[in-house]
Write a protein that holds these residues in place. Structure first.
Motif, PDB file in Angstrom:
ATOM      1  N   CYS A  52       0.829  -1.210   0.000  1.00 14.34           N
ATOM      2  CA  CYS A  52       0.000   0.000   0.000  1.00 14.34           C
ATOM      3  C   CYS A  52       0.864   1.261   0.000  1.00 14.34           C
ATOM      4  CB  CYS A  52      -0.941   0.007   1.202  1.00 14.34           C
ATOM      5  SG  CYS A  52      -2.296  -1.167   1.094  1.00 14.34           S
ATOM      6  N   VAL A  53       1.935   1.238   0.778  1.00 12.49           N
ATOM      7  CA  VAL A  53       2.855   2.378   0.825  1.00 12.49           C
ATOM      8  C   VAL A  53       3.437   2.634  -0.568  1.00 12.49           C
ATOM      9  CG1 VAL A  53       5.072   3.205   1.723  1.00 12.49           C
ATOM     10  CG2 VAL A  53       3.417   2.153   3.274  1.00 12.49           C
ATOM     11  N   HIS A  54       3.915   1.588  -1.202  1.00 19.17           N
ATOM     12  CA  HIS A  54       4.511   1.753  -2.532  1.00 19.17           C
ATOM     13  C   HIS A  54       3.482   2.206  -3.563  1.00 19.17           C
ATOM     14  CE1 HIS A  54       8.555   0.430  -1.582  1.00 19.17           C
ATOM     15  NE2 HIS A  54       8.010  -0.480  -0.806  1.00 19.17           N
ATOM     16  N   ALA A  55       2.273   1.667  -3.496  1.00 24.09           N
ATOM     17  CA  ALA A  55       1.211   2.094  -4.408  1.00 24.09           C
ATOM     18  C   ALA A  55       0.864   3.561  -4.174  1.00 24.09           C
ATOM     19  CB  ALA A  55      -0.028   1.221  -4.220  1.00 24.09           C
ATOM     20  N   GLY A  56       0.821   3.962  -2.910  1.00 27.99           N
ATOM     21  CA  GLY A  56       0.505   5.356  -2.585  1.00 27.99           C
ATOM     22  C   GLY A  56       1.576   6.325  -3.052  1.00 27.99           C
ATOM     23  N   ILE A  57       2.833   5.929  -2.916  1.00 30.09           N
ATOM     24  CA  ILE A  57       3.931   6.778  -3.385  1.00 30.09           C
ATOM     25  C   ILE A  57       3.875   6.926  -4.899  1.00 30.09           C
ATOM     26  CG2 ILE A  57       6.448   6.889  -3.662  1.00 30.09           C
ATOM     27  CD1 ILE A  57       6.621   5.593  -0.822  1.00 30.09           C
ATOM     28  N   ALA A  58       3.672   5.820  -5.605  1.00 32.13           N
ATOM     29  CA  ALA A  58       3.578   5.871  -7.065  1.00 32.13           C
ATOM     30  C   ALA A  58       2.383   6.711  -7.508  1.00 32.13           C
ATOM     31  CB  ALA A  58       3.481   4.461  -7.638  1.00 32.13           C
TER      32      ALA A  58
ATOM     33  N   THR B  89      -0.393   9.343   5.979  1.00 30.74           N
ATOM     34  CA  THR B  89      -0.789   8.121   6.693  1.00 30.74           C
ATOM     35  C   THR B  89       0.093   6.949   6.294  1.00 30.74           C
ATOM     36  OG1 THR B  89      -3.087   8.829   6.944  1.00 30.74           O
ATOM     37  CG2 THR B  89      -2.671   6.447   7.000  1.00 30.74           C
ATOM     38  N   LEU B  90       0.272   6.764   5.001  1.00 29.85           N
ATOM     39  CA  LEU B  90       1.077   5.643   4.512  1.00 29.85           C
ATOM     40  C   LEU B  90       2.538   5.772   4.914  1.00 29.85           C
ATOM     41  CD1 LEU B  90      -0.513   5.243   0.992  1.00 29.85           C
ATOM     42  CD2 LEU B  90      -0.704   3.657   2.915  1.00 29.85           C
ATOM     43  N   LEU B  91       3.088   6.952   4.787  1.00 32.63           N
ATOM     44  CA  LEU B  91       4.497   7.137   5.131  1.00 32.63           C
ATOM     45  C   LEU B  91       4.741   6.945   6.626  1.00 32.63           C
ATOM     46  CD1 LEU B  91       5.367  10.104   2.760  1.00 32.63           C
ATOM     47  CD2 LEU B  91       5.988   7.693   2.495  1.00 32.63           C
ATOM     48  N   ASN B  92       3.745   7.266   7.432  1.00 30.64           N
ATOM     49  CA  ASN B  92       3.877   7.028   8.871  1.00 30.64           C
ATOM     50  C   ASN B  92       3.883   5.534   9.205  1.00 30.64           C
ATOM     51  OD1 ASN B  92       4.072   9.719   9.598  1.00 30.64           O
ATOM     52  ND2 ASN B  92       1.890   9.941   9.968  1.00 30.64           N
ATOM     53  N   LEU B  93       3.305   4.717   8.338  1.00 28.93           N
ATOM     54  CA  LEU B  93       3.275   3.267   8.547  1.00 28.93           C
ATOM     55  C   LEU B  93       4.465   2.549   7.924  1.00 28.93           C
ATOM     56  CD1 LEU B  93      -0.503   2.628   7.787  1.00 28.93           C
ATOM     57  CD2 LEU B  93       0.607   2.574  10.034  1.00 28.93           C
ATOM     58  N   LYS B  94       5.186   3.228   7.060  1.00 27.88           N
ATOM     59  CA  LYS B  94       6.249   2.600   6.265  1.00 27.88           C
ATOM     60  C   LYS B  94       7.319   1.916   7.110  1.00 27.88           C
ATOM     61  CE  LYS B  94       9.742   3.634   2.828  1.00 27.88           C
ATOM     62  NZ  LYS B  94      10.509   4.655   2.171  1.00 27.88           N
ATOM     63  N   THR B  95       7.866   2.598   8.057  1.00 27.24           N
ATOM     64  CA  THR B  95       8.969   2.044   8.850  1.00 27.24           C
ATOM     65  C   THR B  95       8.519   0.844   9.667  1.00 27.24           C
ATOM     66  OG1 THR B  95      10.069   4.178   8.941  1.00 27.24           O
ATOM     67  CG2 THR B  95      10.706   2.561  10.597  1.00 27.24           C
TER      68      THR B  95
ATOM     69  N   GLY C 133      -4.922   0.359   3.527  1.00 27.50           N
ATOM     70  CA  GLY C 133      -5.729   0.026   2.350  1.00 27.50           C
ATOM     71  C   GLY C 133      -6.573   1.193   1.888  1.00 27.50           C
ATOM     72  N   ARG C 134      -7.213   1.863   2.818  1.00 28.44           N
ATOM     73  CA  ARG C 134      -8.058   3.015   2.469  1.00 28.44           C
ATOM     74  C   ARG C 134      -7.231   4.159   1.897  1.00 28.44           C
ATOM     75  NH1 ARG C 134     -11.765   2.688   7.845  1.00 28.44           N
ATOM     76  NH2 ARG C 134     -13.113   1.007   7.132  1.00 28.44           N
ATOM     77  N   ALA C 135      -6.086   4.423   2.509  1.00 28.21           N
ATOM     78  CA  ALA C 135      -5.232   5.518   2.036  1.00 28.21           C
ATOM     79  C   ALA C 135      -4.715   5.225   0.628  1.00 28.21           C
ATOM     80  CB  ALA C 135      -4.076   5.741   3.003  1.00 28.21           C
ATOM     81  N   ALA C 136      -4.254   4.012   0.403  1.00 27.47           N
ATOM     82  CA  ALA C 136      -3.747   3.648  -0.925  1.00 27.47           C
ATOM     83  C   ALA C 136      -4.854   3.717  -1.965  1.00 27.47           C
ATOM     84  CB  ALA C 136      -3.131   2.247  -0.892  1.00 27.47           C
ATOM     85  N   GLU C 137      -6.029   3.219  -1.631  1.00 29.66           N
ATOM     86  CA  GLU C 137      -7.153   3.269  -2.573  1.00 29.66           C
ATOM     87  C   GLU C 137      -7.504   4.705  -2.944  1.00 29.66           C
ATOM     88  OE1 GLU C 137     -10.458   0.987  -1.055  1.00 29.66           O
ATOM     89  OE2 GLU C 137      -9.226  -0.821  -0.927  1.00 29.66           O
ATOM     90  N   ALA C 138      -7.513   5.605  -1.966  1.00 31.33           N
ATOM     91  CA  ALA C 138      -7.831   7.006  -2.237  1.00 31.33           C
ATOM     92  C   ALA C 138      -6.794   7.632  -3.168  1.00 31.33           C
ATOM     93  CB  ALA C 138      -7.916   7.796  -0.927  1.00 31.33           C
ATOM     94  N   LEU C 139      -5.527   7.360  -2.922  1.00 28.63           N
ATOM     95  CA  LEU C 139      -4.465   7.923  -3.764  1.00 28.63           C
ATOM     96  C   LEU C 139      -4.490   7.334  -5.173  1.00 28.63           C
ATOM     97  CD1 LEU C 139      -1.700   8.022  -1.070  1.00 28.63           C
ATOM     98  CD2 LEU C 139      -2.456   9.998  -2.400  1.00 28.63           C
ATOM     99  N   VAL C 140      -4.683   6.034  -5.278  1.00 27.85           N
ATOM    100  CA  VAL C 140      -4.707   5.397  -6.602  1.00 27.85           C
ATOM    101  C   VAL C 140      -5.901   5.893  -7.404  1.00 27.85           C
ATOM    102  CG1 VAL C 140      -5.001   3.178  -7.786  1.00 27.85           C
ATOM    103  CG2 VAL C 140      -3.340   3.392  -5.930  1.00 27.85           C
ATOM    104  N   GLU C 141      -7.045   6.050  -6.774  1.00 23.25           N
ATOM    105  CA  GLU C 141      -8.228   6.556  -7.483  1.00 23.25           C
ATOM    106  C   GLU C 141      -7.999   7.994  -7.963  1.00 23.25           C
ATOM    107  OE1 GLU C 141     -11.558   6.936  -9.516  1.00 23.25           O
ATOM    108  OE2 GLU C 141     -10.762   5.058  -8.729  1.00 23.25           O
ATOM    109  N   LYS C 142      -7.410   8.816  -7.127  1.00 16.81           N
ATOM    110  CA  LYS C 142      -7.108  10.197  -7.524  1.00 16.81           C
ATOM    111  C   LYS C 142      -6.100  10.211  -8.677  1.00 16.81           C
ATOM    112  CE  LYS C 142      -7.056  14.657  -7.236  1.00 16.81           C
ATOM    113  NZ  LYS C 142      -8.211  15.521  -7.426  1.00 16.81           N
ATOM    114  N   ALA C 143      -5.120   9.328  -8.640  1.00 16.63           N
ATOM    115  CA  ALA C 143      -4.133   9.242  -9.731  1.00 16.63           C
ATOM    116  C   ALA C 143      -4.808   8.810 -11.027  1.00 16.63           C
ATOM    117  CB  ALA C 143      -3.020   8.262  -9.359  1.00 16.63           C
TER     118      ALA C 143
END
Length: 109
Positions: A20-26, A65-71, A89-99
């Motif tokens: 999710c972190v990697h998907a959110g960053i991309a 949110t995702l970056l805070n969970l990364k480590t 999951g929710r954070a990644a979904e929101a970012l991927v949908e916006k992308a």
């Protein structure tokens, strides 16, 4: 897909959160490129969130949110909790949908 295939979320929580972190960053890079013509480069998480906030203030919180969970998910011996699993999951979904929407709007131009 992983979320749907697992029997026990705890078995793959860290892997799922990391994906999710990697998907959110991309996705954040896509949003920034589509909106600003640039994306974050480097290791500074605060700069990446700030740049995304210039493109879309509302979705920048999801990257934070995702970056805070990364480590914890990637490097800690403490597994991600069910709450962290869900938030990621929710954070990644929101970012991927916006992308996706940002990419479609640039395709239409």
């Amino acid at each position: 897909m992983i979320r749907e295939l697992v029997d026990e979320q705890g078995d793959v929580a860290d892997a799922y959160v990391t994906l999710c972190v990697h998907a959110g960053i991309a996705a954040s890079d896509v949003i920034c490129c589509a909106s600003l013509g640039e994306h974050a480069q480097g290791e500074n998480h605060d700069e990446a969130v700030s740049l995304l906030a210039k493109a879309d203030k509302d979705v920048a919180k999801h990257l934070r949110t995702l970056l805070n969970l990364k480590t914890k998910a990637g490097y800690s011996h403490t597994p991600a909790t069910l709450g962290e699993f869900t938030r990621a999951g929710r954070a990644a979904e929101a970012l991927v949908e916006k992308a996706r929407r940002a990419n479609m709007s640039t395709d239409a131009q």
